[in-house]
Design a protein around this motif. Structure first.
Motif, PDB file in Angstrom:
ATOM      1  N   THR A 112     -96.659  -2.866  30.272  1.00 29.59           N
ATOM      2  CA  THR A 112     -97.412  -3.743  31.178  1.00 29.59           C
ATOM      3  C   THR A 112     -96.866  -5.173  31.160  1.00 29.59           C
ATOM      4  OG1 THR A 112     -99.058  -3.968  29.418  1.00 29.59           O
ATOM      5  CG2 THR A 112     -99.564  -2.443  31.211  1.00 29.59           C
ATOM      6  N   GLU A 113     -95.998  -5.474  30.207  1.00 29.55           N
ATOM      7  CA  GLU A 113     -95.326  -6.779  30.231  1.00 29.55           C
ATOM      8  C   GLU A 113     -94.463  -6.887  31.491  1.00 29.55           C
ATOM      9  OE1 GLU A 113     -92.394  -7.397  27.132  1.00 29.55           O
ATOM     10  OE2 GLU A 113     -92.083  -9.489  27.693  1.00 29.55           O
ATOM     11  N   ILE A 114     -93.808  -5.780  31.853  1.00 28.76           N
ATOM     12  CA  ILE A 114     -92.860  -5.811  32.966  1.00 28.76           C
ATOM     13  C   ILE A 114     -93.522  -5.326  34.255  1.00 28.76           C
ATOM     14  CG2 ILE A 114     -90.491  -5.120  33.615  1.00 28.76           C
ATOM     15  CD1 ILE A 114     -90.314  -5.894  30.700  1.00 28.76           C
TER      16      ILE A 114
ATOM     17  N   HIS B  98     -92.943  -9.460  12.339  1.00 28.17           N
ATOM     18  CA  HIS B  98     -93.134  -9.153  13.771  1.00 28.17           C
ATOM     19  C   HIS B  98     -93.038 -10.409  14.627  1.00 28.17           C
ATOM     20  CE1 HIS B  98     -94.926  -4.985  13.319  1.00 28.17           C
ATOM     21  NE2 HIS B  98     -94.820  -5.398  12.078  1.00 28.17           N
ATOM     22  N   ARG B  99     -92.748 -10.176  15.910  1.00 34.96           N
ATOM     23  CA  ARG B  99     -92.810 -11.266  16.895  1.00 34.96           C
ATOM     24  C   ARG B  99     -92.901 -10.645  18.285  1.00 34.96           C
ATOM     25  NH1 ARG B  99     -88.682 -14.795  19.867  1.00 34.96           N
ATOM     26  NH2 ARG B  99     -89.870 -16.657  20.346  1.00 34.96           N
ATOM     27  N   HIS B 100     -94.091 -10.259  18.676  1.00 31.93           N
ATOM     28  CA  HIS B 100     -94.251  -9.605  19.984  1.00 31.93           C
ATOM     29  C   HIS B 100     -95.712  -9.596  20.388  1.00 31.93           C
ATOM     30  CE1 HIS B 100     -95.862  -6.004  17.933  1.00 31.93           C
ATOM     31  NE2 HIS B 100     -95.143  -6.496  16.950  1.00 31.93           N
ATOM     32  N   ARG B 101     -95.944  -9.273  21.654  1.00 29.68           N
ATOM     33  CA  ARG B 101     -97.308  -9.187  22.174  1.00 29.68           C
ATOM     34  C   ARG B 101     -97.723  -7.751  22.455  1.00 29.68           C
ATOM     35  NH1 ARG B 101     -95.448 -13.654  24.826  1.00 29.68           N
ATOM     36  NH2 ARG B 101     -96.549 -15.508  24.068  1.00 29.68           N
ATOM     37  N   PHE B 102     -96.744  -6.941  22.849  1.00 27.90           N
ATOM     38  CA  PHE B 102     -97.078  -5.607  23.347  1.00 27.90           C
ATOM     39  C   PHE B 102     -96.885  -4.562  22.253  1.00 27.90           C
ATOM     40  CE2 PHE B 102     -96.432  -8.395  26.808  1.00 27.90           C
ATOM     41  CZ  PHE B 102     -97.348  -7.988  27.762  1.00 27.90           C
ATOM     42  N   GLU B 103     -97.567  -3.411  22.438  1.00 25.06           N
ATOM     43  CA  GLU B 103     -97.610  -2.386  21.400  1.00 25.06           C
ATOM     44  C   GLU B 103     -97.482  -0.997  22.018  1.00 25.06           C
ATOM     45  OE1 GLU B 103     -97.981  -3.361  18.295  1.00 25.06           O
ATOM     46  OE2 GLU B 103     -98.945  -5.341  18.409  1.00 25.06           O
TER      47      GLU B 103
ATOM     48  N   GLY C 279     -83.501   0.818  17.891  1.00 26.97           N
ATOM     49  CA  GLY C 279     -84.177  -0.059  18.852  1.00 26.97           C
ATOM     50  C   GLY C 279     -85.074  -1.026  18.110  1.00 26.97           C
ATOM     51  N   ILE C 280     -84.910  -2.317  18.399  1.00 27.78           N
ATOM     52  CA  ILE C 280     -85.718  -3.324  17.703  1.00 27.78           C
ATOM     53  C   ILE C 280     -86.691  -3.986  18.686  1.00 27.78           C
ATOM     54  CG2 ILE C 280     -85.666  -5.490  16.410  1.00 27.78           C
ATOM     55  CD1 ILE C 280     -82.989  -4.701  15.280  1.00 27.78           C
ATOM     56  N   SER C 281     -87.968  -3.916  18.365  1.00 30.40           N
ATOM     57  CA  SER C 281     -89.040  -4.530  19.162  1.00 30.40           C
ATOM     58  C   SER C 281     -88.948  -4.103  20.635  1.00 30.40           C
ATOM     59  CB  SER C 281     -89.057  -6.042  18.984  1.00 30.40           C
ATOM     60  OG  SER C 281     -90.355  -6.525  19.269  1.00 30.40           O
ATOM     61  N   LEU C 282     -88.518  -4.992  21.560  1.00 29.53           N
ATOM     62  CA  LEU C 282     -88.376  -4.533  22.946  1.00 29.53           C
ATOM     63  C   LEU C 282     -87.459  -3.314  22.994  1.00 29.53           C
ATOM     64  CD1 LEU C 282     -88.950  -4.957  25.979  1.00 29.53           C
ATOM     65  CD2 LEU C 282     -86.935  -6.413  26.078  1.00 29.53           C
ATOM     66  N   GLY C 283     -86.501  -3.241  22.086  1.00 35.70           N
ATOM     67  CA  GLY C 283     -85.590  -2.091  22.018  1.00 35.70           C
ATOM     68  C   GLY C 283     -86.360  -0.803  21.732  1.00 35.70           C
ATOM     69  N   MET C 284     -87.316  -0.881  20.805  1.00 36.83           N
ATOM     70  CA  MET C 284     -88.158   0.294  20.526  1.00 36.83           C
ATOM     71  C   MET C 284     -89.017   0.618  21.742  1.00 36.83           C
ATOM     72  SD  MET C 284     -91.653   0.386  18.482  1.00 36.83           S
ATOM     73  CE  MET C 284     -92.783   1.722  18.532  1.00 36.83           C
ATOM     74  N   GLN C 285     -89.543  -0.431  22.374  1.00 39.58           N
ATOM     75  CA  GLN C 285     -90.397  -0.202  23.546  1.00 39.58           C
ATOM     76  C   GLN C 285     -89.609   0.499  24.650  1.00 39.58           C
ATOM     77  OE1 GLN C 285     -92.008  -4.118  24.400  1.00 39.58           O
ATOM     78  NE2 GLN C 285     -93.169  -4.193  22.475  1.00 39.58           N
ATOM     79  N   CYS C 286     -88.319   0.157  24.795  1.00 35.95           N
ATOM     80  CA  CYS C 286     -87.470   0.818  25.794  1.00 35.95           C
ATOM     81  C   CYS C 286     -87.277   2.290  25.427  1.00 35.95           C
ATOM     82  CB  CYS C 286     -86.119   0.114  25.905  1.00 35.95           C
ATOM     83  SG  CYS C 286     -86.236  -1.486  26.717  1.00 35.95           S
TER      84      CYS C 286
ATOM     85  N   ALA D 299     -81.419  -4.395  21.715  1.00 38.76           N
ATOM     86  CA  ALA D 299     -81.901  -5.689  21.212  1.00 38.76           C
ATOM     87  C   ALA D 299     -83.349  -5.969  21.599  1.00 38.76           C
ATOM     88  CB  ALA D 299     -81.006  -6.798  21.749  1.00 38.76           C
ATOM     89  N   PRO D 300     -83.991  -6.843  20.824  1.00 40.10           N
ATOM     90  CA  PRO D 300     -85.311  -7.344  21.207  1.00 40.10           C
ATOM     91  C   PRO D 300     -85.196  -8.251  22.430  1.00 40.10           C
ATOM     92  CG  PRO D 300     -84.578  -8.306  19.108  1.00 40.10           C
ATOM     93  CD  PRO D 300     -83.507  -7.394  19.569  1.00 40.10           C
ATOM     94  N   GLY D 301     -86.325  -8.643  22.972  1.00 41.38           N
ATOM     95  CA  GLY D 301     -86.276  -9.572  24.095  1.00 41.38           C
ATOM     96  C   GLY D 301     -87.610  -9.682  24.804  1.00 41.38           C
ATOM     97  N   PHE D 302     -87.655 -10.586  25.762  1.00 44.85           N
ATOM     98  CA  PHE D 302     -88.871 -10.814  26.534  1.00 44.85           C
ATOM     99  C   PHE D 302     -88.523 -10.803  28.015  1.00 44.85           C
ATOM    100  CE2 PHE D 302     -89.699 -12.430  22.389  1.00 44.85           C
ATOM    101  CZ  PHE D 302     -91.056 -12.208  22.169  1.00 44.85           C
ATOM    102  N   GLY D 303     -89.437 -10.345  28.840  1.00 42.73           N
ATOM    103  CA  GLY D 303     -89.251 -10.415  30.281  1.00 42.73           C
ATOM    104  C   GLY D 303     -88.462  -9.259  30.853  1.00 42.73           C
TER     105      GLY D 303
ATOM    106  N   PHE E 205     -91.071  -3.971  14.586  1.00 44.34           N
ATOM    107  CA  PHE E 205     -90.836  -5.212  13.841  1.00 44.34           C
ATOM    108  C   PHE E 205     -89.351  -5.606  13.868  1.00 44.34           C
ATOM    109  CE2 PHE E 205     -91.304  -1.520  10.973  1.00 44.34           C
ATOM    110  CZ  PHE E 205     -89.997  -1.406  10.513  1.00 44.34           C
ATOM    111  N   HIS E 206     -89.039  -6.694  13.184  1.00 45.90           N
ATOM    112  CA  HIS E 206     -87.670  -7.227  13.152  1.00 45.90           C
ATOM    113  C   HIS E 206     -87.073  -7.123  11.748  1.00 45.90           C
ATOM    114  CE1 HIS E 206     -87.585  -9.147  17.179  1.00 45.90           C
ATOM    115  NE2 HIS E 206     -88.891  -9.180  17.014  1.00 45.90           N
ATOM    116  N   PRO E 207     -86.404  -6.022  11.453  1.00 48.70           N
ATOM    117  CA  PRO E 207     -85.819  -5.892  10.112  1.00 48.70           C
ATOM    118  C   PRO E 207     -84.720  -6.920   9.876  1.00 48.70           C
ATOM    119  CG  PRO E 207     -85.008  -4.135  11.552  1.00 48.70           C
ATOM    120  CD  PRO E 207     -86.094  -4.850  12.303  1.00 48.70           C
TER     121      PRO E 207
HETATM  122  N1  GLN Z   1     -91.419  -8.540  24.867  1.00 50.15           N
HETATM  123  C1  GLN Z   1     -91.916  -7.608  23.918  1.00 50.15           C
HETATM  124  C2  GLN Z   1     -93.306  -7.959  23.439  1.00 50.15           C
HETATM  125  O1  GLN Z   1     -93.736  -9.080  23.587  1.00 50.15           O
HETATM  126  C3  GLN Z   1     -90.968  -7.463  22.751  1.00 50.15           C
HETATM  127  C4  GLN Z   1     -90.711  -8.743  21.998  1.00 50.15           C
HETATM  128  C5  GLN Z   1     -89.523  -8.673  21.109  1.00 50.15           C
HETATM  129  O2  GLN Z   1     -88.572  -7.962  21.397  1.00 50.15           O
HETATM  130  N2  GLN Z   1     -89.532  -9.398  20.026  1.00 50.15           N
HETATM  131  O3  GLN Z   1     -94.002  -7.137  22.889  1.00 50.15           O
END
Ligand code: GLN
Length: 533
Positions: A406-408, A461-466, A381-388, A354-358, A508-510
Motif C-alpha cells: 500500500t506504500e506504492i 529496523h527502518r520502515h513503515r510497512f509490514e 532481500g532487505i526491507s523493501l527488498g523482502m517486500q518485493c 536493496a532497501p528503499g522508499f517510494g 530488518f537491516h542486517p
Molecule cells: N519503504 C518500505 C517501508 O517503509 C521499506 C523501507 C526500507 O527498505 N528500509 O516499509
C-alpha cells in the motif's frame, strides 16, 4: 584512565577527505591498546537528523540500536571498533538549536538574551562531554562535519577552542587537510594546508596534529615545511596516502605513529602497543582472496555508491570471510524487466534486492526477484527488498493479480504489504516508522535457524510497512516459510523459500551490524551459497 580525554578531528581544504575513516582508524588503534573508546560525529546542518534527507544528498542513513537515524560515519565507527553507537554519538545543529529553543520556551534562561555564544556553544560542549560522564570511555573522538571556514561550523570550532583552552591536558585537535599534486609542476602543494591551518588559528584553534591526505608520498622536506609553517611537531605531520581499501588505513596510521603522537599530546604513557592481530587476519583474507564472487545489488541509487555503504561493507566482510574478492555490480532497478532480467542478471552468483522508499524502480526489483526465484540464484532481500519478494510471490505463484504494497499502490486489491492498524492511528502523529533494534524469534528447522544458530535475535529496523499477516497461511501453504517472527507483535521479520537454493527476505537491516571482527552471519551465508557450485 583517571579522566576522559577528548580528541577533535576537523577538516580543511575540501570535503570528502575521509575524516570519518581517520577518526575510526584512530579509535581502532586506541582500542587495540586496551582503551575504551567512542567516536562521535557533529553535523553542522539544520536537519534534526539525516532521516528525511535524500540519499543523494548525504549518502546512506545509518540506524543505531536505539533507533536513531544517523550519519553514515557511525557505520564506519561501528564496523571498525566493533562496538555499538547511540543517539548521543551523532548530533546536528538542528538538535542543538531545538534543545536550546525548548529550554528558552521553558524559561530556563531567566530573561537572558539567548545567543550562539554562550548558549549554543554550551549545548555543543554539553553533548560532547556527555559521552565522557561516569568515565565510560577513556577517549571520546569527536569529528566535526564540514570544512573549517564554513559559517555553519563556526560554533563547533568555537566549542573546540573553549574545551582546548579550559582542559588543555585532556584535549587535542587533529586537522585533516589535502595536499594536491600539480602534474604540470610535478609538485605537491602545501599552500592549501597552510591556509586552512591559518583559518583554524584565526578561529582560535591551534591543531596539535596534521593529517595530510595525498595521492603521492610526502617527503621529509614537505613534512618539515608544513610542521614549521603550521606550528606542529615534525612527527605530528601524518601522511594519509590513498589505499586500496579503507581497512588498510588503521595500519597506515599506526605506521605513521598517529596513535603515539596522540598519546604524547595527551600525556598518556605509550606503554602497550596496539594489538592488531585480528584486524591483520581479516586484512590478510581480504587481500589474498584469489577467486571472486559476483554479486548484483539491485537498487535505485547506483550513481552514488555511498547510498549502499553498509551493504557494500557487509558484503566485503562476508566475501573476505569466504576467501573471495567481492565483485559488486550496482544495477539500476529501473532498467530491469521480466524480459531482460536474464541478460542483466545472468552472470551473477548472487542477487541482493536493496532497501528503499517510494515507487521508482520497484517493478524492476520485482522482476529481479522473479528471475532469482525461477532460476535458483541465491537471493537476499532487505526491507523493501523482502517486500518485493512477498509481492512477486503473490503475483506469480499465488495468482493474486495486482498484489502490491500500500506504500506504492494504496488501492491494490491484495495488500500483501501494508501498515498495521496501530500504525494507522500513529500516522497522524508522524511517529510511525519502526526504527532501531527489535527482537525476533526464529523457527526451528529453517535456514534462518541454521544461519543464526539461536532462538532469539535482535536486528535493526527502518520502515513503515509490514508483511500482512492476513495472507500468511496462503503463503505458507504454497512453500514460503515465515522463519522469523517478532515475539511482541507477531509481525513477520524473515521469510524463506526452502525449495530454493538460498532465498531469504528480511524486514530488518542486517547490514547495520556487520563489523570487521564480526561479519554478519546472513551475509556470510549468502556469499557462501553464491559461491557454491
Ligand atoms: N519503504 C518500505 C517501508 O517503509 C521499506 C523501507 C526500507 O527498505 N528500509 O516499509
Amino acid at each position: 584512565m583517571s579522566k576522559t580525554k577528548y580528541i577533535f578531528v576537523t577538516g580543511g581544504v575540501a570535503s570528502s577527505l575521509g575524516k570519518g575513516i581517520i577518526s575510526a582508524s584512530l579509535g581502532k588503534l586506541l582500542q587495540a591498546r586496551g582503551y575504551k573508546v567512542t567516536n562521535q560525529k557533529l553535523d553542522p546542518y539544520i536537519n534534526i537528523d539525516p532521516g528525511t534527507l535524500n540519499p543523494y544528498e548525504h549518502g546512506e542513513c545509518y540506524v543505531t540500536v536505539d533507533g536513531h537515524e544517523a550519519d553514515l560515519d557511525l557505520g564506519h565507527y561501528e564496523r571498525f571498533l566493533n562496538v555499538q553507537t547511540h543517539k548521543s554519538n551523532n548530533i546536528t545543529s538542528g538538535r542543538i538549536y531545538q534543545n536550546v529553543i525548548l529550554r528558552e520556551r521553558r524559561g530556563d534562561f531567566l530573561g537572558k538574551t539567548v545567543q550562539v555564544i554562550p548558549h549554543i556553544t554550551d549545548e555543543i560542549i554539553r553533548n560532547i562531554k556527555q559521552l565522557g560522564t561516569n568515565n565510560q570511555f577513556d577517549f571520546v573522538i569527536t569529528e566535526i562535519g564540514g570544512t573549517v571556514g564554513d559559517i555553519e561550523s563556526l560554533p563547533y570550532i568555537e566549542s573546540v577552542r573553549q574545551m582546548l583552552w579550559t582542559m588543555p591536558k585532556n584535549c587535542c585537535c587533529i586537522h585533516l587537510t589535502y595536499v594536491p599534486y600539480l602534474a604540470a609542476a610535478g609538485e605537491l602543494k602545501t599552500k592549501p594546508t597552510q591556509h586552512s591551518v591559518k583559518e583554524l588559528q584565526q578561529e582560535g584553534v591551534q591543531p596539535d596534529i596534521l593529517v595530510l591526505r595525498t595521492e603521492h608520498p610526502i617527503n621529509k622536506e614537505i613534512r618539515k615545511k608544513v610542521a614549521l609553517f603550521c606550528n606542529v611537531d615534525f612527527d605530528a605531520v601524518i601522511e594519509s596516502a590513498d589505499v586500496e581499501t579503507i581497512y588498510e588505513v588503521p595500519l597506515r596510521m599506526q605506521k605513521e605513529g598517529l596513535d603515539k603522537v596522540v598519546l604524547r599530546k595527551l600525556g598518556v604513557p605509550d606503554d602497550k602497543p596496539a594489538d592488531m592481530e585480528s584486524w591483520n587476519a581479516f586484512l590478510d583474507k581480504l587481500n589474498n582472496a584469489k577467486k571472486e564472487v559476483k554479486i548484483g545489488l539491485v537498487g535505485k541509487y547506483v550513481k552514488l555508491p555511498d547510498v549502499y555503504k553498509s551493504i557494500t561493507e557487509s558484503l566485503i566482510h562476508a566475501s573476505a570471510y569466504n576467501d573471495r574478492k567481492l565483485n559488486l555490480k550496482l544495477i539500476l532497478s529501473e532498467d530491469i524487466t521480466d524480459d531482460n532480467a536474464d541478460k542483466i542478471l545472468g552472470e551473477m552468483d548472487g542477487i541482493l534486492i536493496a532497501p528503499g522508499f517510494g515507487e521508482r524502480g520497484v517493478e524492476g526489483k520485482i522482476s529481479a526477484v522473479k528471475y532469482a526465484r525461477e532460476n535458483n540464484v541465491p537471493c537476499l532481500g532487505i526491507s523493501l527488498g523482502m517486500q518485493c519478494m512477498v509481492i512477486e510471490f503473490a503475483r506469480n505463484v499465488l495468482g493474486l493479480k495486482g498484489a502490491h504494497s500500500t506504500e506504492i499502490d494504496p488501492g491494490t486489491p491484495h495488500k500483501v504489504i501494508d501498515t498495521m492498524e496501530a500504525q494507522k492511528t500513529m500516522l497522524q502523529k508522524g511517529g510511525n516508522m519502526r526504527l532501531g533494534a527489535y527482537n525476533c524469534n526464529i523457527k526451528d528447522n529453517t535456514l534462518a535457524k541454521t544461519i543464526y544458530g539461536k532462538e532469539t535475535i535482535s536486528e535493526r529496523h527502518r520502515h513503515r510497512f509490514e508483511f500482512n499477516n492476513e495472507y500468511k497461511t496462503l503463503y505458507e501453504e504454497n512453500g514460503i516459510v515465515c522463519s522469523g517472527i517478532n515475539p511482541e507483535t507477531n509481525l513477520v521479520e524473515i521469510i524463506e523459500l526452502p525449495k530454493h537454493k538460498w532465498f531469504i527476505g528480511v524486514q530488518f537491516h542486517p547490514e547495520y551490524s556487520s563489523t570487521v571482527l564480526n561479519p554478519h552471519p546472513l551475509f556470510i551465508n549468502f556469499v557462501k551459497a553464491a559461491i557454491e557450485e
